[in-house]
Scaffold this motif. Sequence first.
Motif, PDB file in Angstrom:
ATOM      1  N   ARG A  41     -10.810  -8.564 -19.631  1.00 38.96           N
ATOM      2  CA  ARG A  41     -10.813  -9.965 -19.776  1.00 38.96           C
ATOM      3  C   ARG A  41     -10.471 -10.823 -17.585  1.00 38.96           C
ATOM      4  N   GLN A  42     -10.171 -10.111 -16.859  1.00 37.47           N
ATOM      5  CA  GLN A  42      -9.544 -10.120 -15.423  1.00 37.47           C
ATOM      6  C   GLN A  42     -11.067  -9.749 -14.924  1.00 37.47           C
ATOM      7  N   ALA A  43     -11.893  -9.334 -15.407  1.00 37.93           N
ATOM      8  CA  ALA A  43     -13.531  -8.800 -14.712  1.00 37.93           C
ATOM      9  C   ALA A  43     -14.017 -10.212 -15.837  1.00 37.93           C
ATOM     10  N   LEU A  90      -6.369 -25.325 -10.766  1.00 44.39           N
ATOM     11  CA  LEU A  90      -5.804 -24.418 -11.830  1.00 44.39           C
ATOM     12  C   LEU A  90      -5.205 -23.551 -10.952  1.00 44.39           C
ATOM     13  N   SER A  91      -3.972 -23.039 -11.694  1.00 42.65           N
ATOM     14  CA  SER A  91      -3.412 -22.286 -10.930  1.00 42.65           C
ATOM     15  C   SER A  91      -2.520 -21.313 -13.130  1.00 42.65           C
ATOM     16  N   GLY A  92      -2.665 -19.933 -12.406  1.00 44.27           N
ATOM     17  CA  GLY A  92      -1.833 -19.279 -13.492  1.00 44.27           C
ATOM     18  C   GLY A  92      -2.657 -18.989 -14.054  1.00 44.27           C
ATOM     19  N   GLY A  93      -2.539 -18.642 -15.655  1.00 46.25           N
ATOM     20  CA  GLY A  93      -3.659 -17.561 -16.168  1.00 46.25           C
ATOM     21  C   GLY A  93      -5.203 -16.971 -16.438  1.00 46.25           C
ATOM     22  N   LEU A  94      -4.711 -16.346 -15.300  1.00 51.81           N
ATOM     23  CA  LEU A  94      -6.116 -15.253 -14.618  1.00 51.81           C
ATOM     24  C   LEU A  94      -5.290 -14.281 -15.108  1.00 51.81           C
ATOM     25  N   GLY A  95      -4.174 -13.789 -15.992  1.00 51.49           N
ATOM     26  CA  GLY A  95      -3.489 -12.093 -16.333  1.00 51.49           C
ATOM     27  C   GLY A  95      -4.022 -11.696 -17.375  1.00 51.49           C
ATOM     28  N   PRO A  96      -4.272 -10.683 -17.808  1.00 50.80           N
ATOM     29  CA  PRO A  96      -5.103  -9.201 -18.837  1.00 50.80           C
ATOM     30  C   PRO A  96      -4.168  -9.878 -20.235  1.00 50.80           C
ATOM     31  N   THR A  97      -3.580 -10.541 -20.316  1.00 47.95           N
ATOM     32  CA  THR A  97      -2.945 -10.873 -22.031  1.00 47.95           C
ATOM     33  C   THR A  97      -3.511 -11.892 -22.555  1.00 47.95           C
ATOM     34  N   LEU A 129      -6.605 -19.966  -9.176  1.00 48.53           N
ATOM     35  CA  LEU A 129      -5.964 -19.628  -8.492  1.00 48.53           C
ATOM     36  C   LEU A 129      -4.639 -18.758  -9.190  1.00 48.53           C
ATOM     37  N   PRO A 130      -4.532 -17.001  -8.935  1.00 46.14           N
ATOM     38  CA  PRO A 130      -3.371 -16.547  -9.845  1.00 46.14           C
ATOM     39  C   PRO A 130      -2.185 -17.025  -9.609  1.00 46.14           C
ATOM     40  N   GLY A 131      -1.269 -16.904 -10.892  1.00 51.26           N
ATOM     41  CA  GLY A 131      -0.214 -17.781 -10.521  1.00 51.26           C
ATOM     42  C   GLY A 131       1.199 -16.931  -9.849  1.00 51.26           C
ATOM     43  N   PRO A 132       1.015 -15.779  -9.156  1.00 51.46           N
ATOM     44  CA  PRO A 132       1.897 -15.132  -9.004  1.00 51.46           C
ATOM     45  C   PRO A 132       2.146 -15.630  -7.241  1.00 51.46           C
ATOM     46  N   PRO A 133       3.084 -16.376  -7.086  1.00 47.62           N
ATOM     47  CA  PRO A 133       2.983 -17.191  -5.602  1.00 47.62           C
ATOM     48  C   PRO A 133       3.030 -16.152  -4.447  1.00 47.62           C
ATOM     49  N   ASN A 134       2.915 -15.010  -4.609  1.00 49.29           N
ATOM     50  CA  ASN A 134       2.757 -13.699  -3.715  1.00 49.29           C
ATOM     51  C   ASN A 134       1.246 -12.913  -3.519  1.00 49.29           C
ATOM     52  N   CYS A 166      -1.016 -26.528 -13.225  1.00 47.58           N
ATOM     53  CA  CYS A 166      -0.715 -26.139 -13.502  1.00 47.58           C
ATOM     54  C   CYS A 166      -0.585 -25.579 -14.850  1.00 47.58           C
ATOM     55  N   VAL A 167      -0.690 -23.998 -15.111  1.00 51.65           N
ATOM     56  CA  VAL A 167      -0.431 -23.649 -16.153  1.00 51.65           C
ATOM     57  C   VAL A 167       0.300 -22.231 -16.644  1.00 51.65           C
ATOM     58  N   GLY A 168       0.931 -22.755 -17.549  1.00 49.28           N
ATOM     59  CA  GLY A 168       1.487 -22.147 -18.582  1.00 49.28           C
ATOM     60  C   GLY A 168       2.936 -22.716 -18.753  1.00 49.28           C
ATOM     61  N   THR A 169       3.560 -21.822 -19.999  1.00 47.34           N
ATOM     62  CA  THR A 169       4.221 -22.172 -20.860  1.00 47.34           C
ATOM     63  C   THR A 169       5.501 -22.717 -20.232  1.00 47.34           C
ATOM     64  N   GLU A 170       5.686 -21.441 -19.427  1.00 48.74           N
ATOM     65  CA  GLU A 170       7.591 -21.139 -19.114  1.00 48.74           C
ATOM     66  C   GLU A 170       7.611 -22.137 -17.872  1.00 48.74           C
ATOM     67  N   LEU A 171       6.866 -23.189 -17.435  1.00 51.01           N
ATOM     68  CA  LEU A 171       6.937 -24.107 -16.941  1.00 51.01           C
ATOM     69  C   LEU A 171       7.180 -25.549 -17.448  1.00 51.01           C
ATOM     70  N   LEU A 172       6.089 -25.336 -18.368  1.00 49.13           N
ATOM     71  CA  LEU A 172       6.506 -26.873 -19.092  1.00 49.13           C
ATOM     72  C   LEU A 172       8.044 -25.823 -19.750  1.00 49.13           C
ATOM     73  N   ILE A 208      10.893 -21.641 -15.497  1.00 48.11           N
ATOM     74  CA  ILE A 208      10.927 -22.039 -13.754  1.00 48.11           C
ATOM     75  C   ILE A 208      10.204 -23.568 -12.812  1.00 48.11           C
ATOM     76  N   VAL A 209      10.035 -23.317 -11.529  1.00 47.82           N
ATOM     77  CA  VAL A 209      10.316 -24.501 -11.132  1.00 47.82           C
ATOM     78  C   VAL A 209       8.381 -24.283 -10.479  1.00 47.82           C
ATOM     79  N   ASN A 210       7.944 -25.419 -10.281  1.00 45.70           N
ATOM     80  CA  ASN A 210       6.510 -26.035 -10.118  1.00 45.70           C
ATOM     81  C   ASN A 210       6.741 -25.800  -9.186  1.00 45.70           C
ATOM     82  N   THR A 211       6.835 -24.809  -8.270  1.00 49.08           N
ATOM     83  CA  THR A 211       6.877 -24.182  -6.583  1.00 49.08           C
ATOM     84  C   THR A 211       4.656 -24.864  -6.289  1.00 49.08           C
ATOM     85  N   HIS A 212       3.977 -24.688  -7.197  1.00 50.20           N
ATOM     86  CA  HIS A 212       2.977 -24.707  -6.509  1.00 50.20           C
ATOM     87  C   HIS A 212       2.523 -26.240  -6.508  1.00 50.20           C
ATOM     88  N   GLY A 213       2.596 -26.684  -7.825  1.00 46.71           N
ATOM     89  CA  GLY A 213       2.585 -28.226  -7.155  1.00 46.71           C
ATOM     90  C   GLY A 213       2.987 -28.332  -5.901  1.00 46.71           C
TER      91      GLY A 213
HETATM   92  P1  ATP Z   1      -0.981 -12.670 -13.886  1.00 42.65           P
HETATM   93  O1  ATP Z   1      -1.684 -11.636 -13.123  1.00 42.65           O
HETATM   94  O2  ATP Z   1       0.938 -11.563 -13.317  1.00 42.65           O
HETATM   95  O3  ATP Z   1      -0.449 -12.936 -15.053  1.00 42.65           O
HETATM   96  P2  ATP Z   1      -1.030 -14.991 -14.181  1.00 42.65           P
HETATM   97  O4  ATP Z   1      -2.389 -15.290 -12.794  1.00 42.65           O
HETATM   98  O5  ATP Z   1      -1.779 -15.081 -15.535  1.00 42.65           O
HETATM   99  O6  ATP Z   1      -1.516 -14.240 -13.087  1.00 42.65           O
HETATM  100  P3  ATP Z   1       0.967 -16.541 -14.653  1.00 42.65           P
HETATM  101  O7  ATP Z   1       0.806 -15.668 -15.513  1.00 42.65           O
HETATM  102  O8  ATP Z   1       0.569 -17.777 -15.520  1.00 42.65           O
HETATM  103  O9  ATP Z   1      -0.062 -15.946 -13.736  1.00 42.65           O
HETATM  104  O10 ATP Z   1       1.942 -16.941 -13.361  1.00 42.65           O
HETATM  105  C1  ATP Z   1       2.740 -15.561 -13.455  1.00 42.65           C
HETATM  106  C2  ATP Z   1       4.172 -15.793 -12.352  1.00 42.65           C
HETATM  107  O11 ATP Z   1       3.747 -16.612 -11.323  1.00 42.65           O
HETATM  108  C3  ATP Z   1       5.345 -16.518 -13.539  1.00 42.65           C
HETATM  109  O12 ATP Z   1       5.844 -15.961 -14.297  1.00 42.65           O
HETATM  110  C4  ATP Z   1       6.270 -17.129 -12.440  1.00 42.65           C
HETATM  111  O13 ATP Z   1       7.205 -16.531 -12.037  1.00 42.65           O
HETATM  112  C5  ATP Z   1       4.678 -17.726 -11.146  1.00 42.65           C
HETATM  113  N1  ATP Z   1       4.091 -18.884 -11.339  1.00 42.65           N
HETATM  114  C6  ATP Z   1       2.917 -19.039 -12.014  1.00 42.65           C
HETATM  115  N2  ATP Z   1       2.853 -20.320 -12.466  1.00 42.65           N
HETATM  116  C7  ATP Z   1       3.740 -21.334 -10.854  1.00 42.65           C
HETATM  117  C8  ATP Z   1       3.794 -22.332 -10.272  1.00 42.65           C
HETATM  118  N3  ATP Z   1       3.485 -23.474 -10.928  1.00 42.65           N
HETATM  119  N4  ATP Z   1       4.910 -22.297  -9.492  1.00 42.65           N
HETATM  120  C9  ATP Z   1       5.412 -20.989  -9.161  1.00 42.65           C
HETATM  121  N5  ATP Z   1       5.901 -20.645  -9.597  1.00 42.65           N
HETATM  122  C10 ATP Z   1       4.158 -20.182 -10.687  1.00 42.65           C
END
Ligand code: ATP
Length: 426
Positions: free
Chosen positions: A118-120, A67-74, A154-159, A9-15, A19-24
Amino acid sequence: LGKSAELICVGTELLMGQIVNTHGQFIAQVLARHGVSHYHQAVVGDNLGRLTAAIRQALGRADMVILSGGLGPTQDDLTKEAVAAALGVPLRLRQDVWDGIVARFSRRGLEPTPNNRRQAELPEGAEPIPNPHGTAPGVLCELPPDGRRVIVCLPGPPNELRPMVRDFLEPYLDRWAGPERQVLMSRILKVCGVGESAVEHRIRDIMAEATNPTVAPYAKPGEVQLRLTARADSPAAAEALLAPLEAKLRERLDPHVFGVDDETLEGAVGALLRSSGRTLAVAESCTGGLLGGRLTEVAGASDYFLFGAVTYANAAKVAVLGVPESDILSHGAVSAEVARAMAAGARRVGGADIGLGVTGIAGPGGGSAGKPVGTVWLGLATPEGTWARHSLWPGLRADIRWRATQEALVWLRSYLLFGARAAEEG
Ligand code: ATP
């Protein structure tokens, strides 16, 4: 035997614990359900070097790296860069993905910004996974030479993640894991009215013999849970292993098993009230509505739940429930007399068959030598009589309040199942 997968699971906010790592938890359950072994899980911040190293390490151990998260444009969205670096391939813009992103923006009357490109971009050799709920597609890399080792992003946002898991990952796992996989299936048996050590004592021979399925007890406040876990070739075969063990445990623990898996004590009590055609009213002091809240969380509770009063002040106990002021003055608000009067008052005012009353000291202040924090008196008023019951639990305010509602529900359940004698004996 069988395939294995690791999750990063990728994301400094998780570390940082923001936020709670619900994807785990979510992905771990999916893997177990699909018979994929899962031995390591990691959380890594938005750092290219550390993420690349984590991917390489996981690839060295597992057949699939998710992997989850970190697929955004920034700039801090680095997952694809890290995958490309770990594989030693470049990132390439996929025109079809970019066209899709442009079309998505224009449907909303917007234009993508340059960083959306970047997302493409995908690591060479990877395929996009459609994301109908967001801009960034997922990524599937089937690694040479035979494509049996896989990276999935996989993208980070749960939805966005959850639908992608359901629509893409689960069907993919079914094909990929193959016939040699072993499905892990768990069932939770929920037990009330006996403590953990008593439960263990009653079933210790069953626990010792059970290897597949296994049985593991967990103590929760006012409840014991037994987790049964079976390993088998298919969900049906796992189910066939679980059923006889469940029956054996139920027989041994009868009548204390009140439900399985998502079933709740308030749901079980509600079902008993409904099936016996009886109605309930509650009066709460120290639990402040928690008991009424739990009871009414059950859909259809209005069939049997008639009335709930939160009477914190002594004057409210007197005015709303008709608790005799003399009882409060001579015995205190936390006493057998007041608990009984609250239960009887709720029953009368609510016009119900049964009344429950809760009064206690949840702390951290308000305790005394005679009535320490954790002292709770429950009252139960029925057509056959009105009784009170004392408890004293250690713990924090939230635990004590929860225990009080739990104990009230257990007592009510015992009255509904076995009648006045059982309720009177406690
Ligand atoms: P975006 O296109 O929104 O940037 P992304 O794929 O880059 O999507 P992240 O920026 O890593 O995803 O995460 C977006 C949001 O998804 C986080 O702010 C958080 O709310 C939620 N999220 C990410 N990873 C997890 C996780 N492991 N458990 C729960 N929520 C998560």
